[in-house]
Design an enzyme around this catalytic site. Structure first.
Site, mmCIF file in Angstrom:
data_model
loop_
_atom_site.group_PDB
_atom_site.id
_atom_site.type_symbol
_atom_site.label_atom_id
_atom_site.label_comp_id
_atom_site.label_asym_id
_atom_site.label_seq_id
_atom_site.Cartn_x
_atom_site.Cartn_y
_atom_site.Cartn_z
ATOM 1 N N ASP A 1 -6.697 -1.275 -5.007
ATOM 2 C CA ASP A 1 -7.819 -0.968 -4.127
ATOM 3 C C ASP A 1 -8.778 0.016 -4.786
ATOM 4 O O ASP A 1 -10.002 -0.114 -4.671
ATOM 5 C CB ASP A 1 -7.316 -0.384 -2.800
ATOM 6 N N ASP B 1 0.858 -1.177 0.000
ATOM 7 C CA ASP B 1 0.000 0.000 0.000
ATOM 8 C C ASP B 1 0.892 1.225 0.000
ATOM 9 O O ASP B 1 1.894 1.277 0.715
ATOM 10 C CB ASP B 1 -0.902 0.009 1.241
#
Length: 159
Positions: free
Chosen positions: A133, A119
Site C-alpha cells: 500500500d 495488512d
C-alpha cells in the site's frame, strides 16, 4: 522496442520486483509471528496487527476479490504497455510505475493465495495497511508530481 524504452521497462521491472519481494517477505514474517487479529506494540504510535482485507483500499466494498484480480491485472498490463510503448518515454516514469505495479502485484499475490490482503501496519486513527500500500501511494503521488518536477527541471536547464 527501442533501447531507451527497454531500459525504462527494465528499471520499472526491477523496482517492481524489489517491492514485491519486500512486501511478501514482511507479510510472511508477520503471518508467522502474529495470529490474525492480534496486535503487538512496536513503538508508542505504531503497532503491528495482522488483518485480512478482502475489500478494496482500506477494506471498502467488502469481498470483491475475483473482480479486483481481473481489474488489477488489466490495469497492470495497461500501465506497463503505456510505459514501454509511449513515444519519448519519460526518463523518470519508471520509478512510480515500478512502485505502482509492484504494490499492486504484492497485494494481488495475497488475494490469489489467501483470498485477502495481509495488512499489518496499524497507526491510531488510520486504517491498517502494508508495504505494498505504501508503494502504491508513493507511486501515485510521484506520478502526480512528475510533470511539476519535469517542468522545474526543464526551466532550470533553460539559459
Amino acid at each position: 522496442m527501442s533501447q531507451g524504452r527497454l531500459g525504462v521497462l527494465l528499471k520499472a521491472l526491477l523496482v517492481c520486483g524489489a517491492v514485491v519481494a519486500l512486501d511478501q517477505l514482511s507479510k510472511g514474517l508477520i503471518r508467522e509471528g502474529i495470529a490474525r487479529g492480534d496486535t503487538v506494540a512496536v513503538f508508542q504510535f505504531e503497532s503491528r496487527g495482522m488483518r485480512g482485507n478482502q475489500g478494496v483500499a482500506f477494506g471498502l466494498a467488502g469481498d470483491v476479490s475475483p473482480l479486483l484480480i481481473g481489474v488489477a491485472l488489466g490495469l497492470l498490463v495497461a500501465l506497463l504497455a503505456f510505459l514501454s510503448l509511449r513515444p519519448g518515454a519519460d526518463r523518470l516514469a519508471w520509478l512510480p510505475a515500478g512502485l505502482l505495479v509492484g504494490g499492486a502485484l504484492g497485494n494481488l499475490a495475497d488475494r490469489v493465495r489467501d483470498e485477502a490482503v495481509t495488512d499489518w501496519i496499524d497507526f491510531p486513527a488510520w486504517p491498517t495497511f502494508n508495504l505494498a500500500d505504501v508503494a502504491i501511494v508513493v507511486g501515485v503521488i510521484s506520478l502526480v508530481l512528475l510533470p511539476e518536477f519535469r517542468a522545474r527541471t526543464e526551466q532550470d536547464d533553460d539559459p
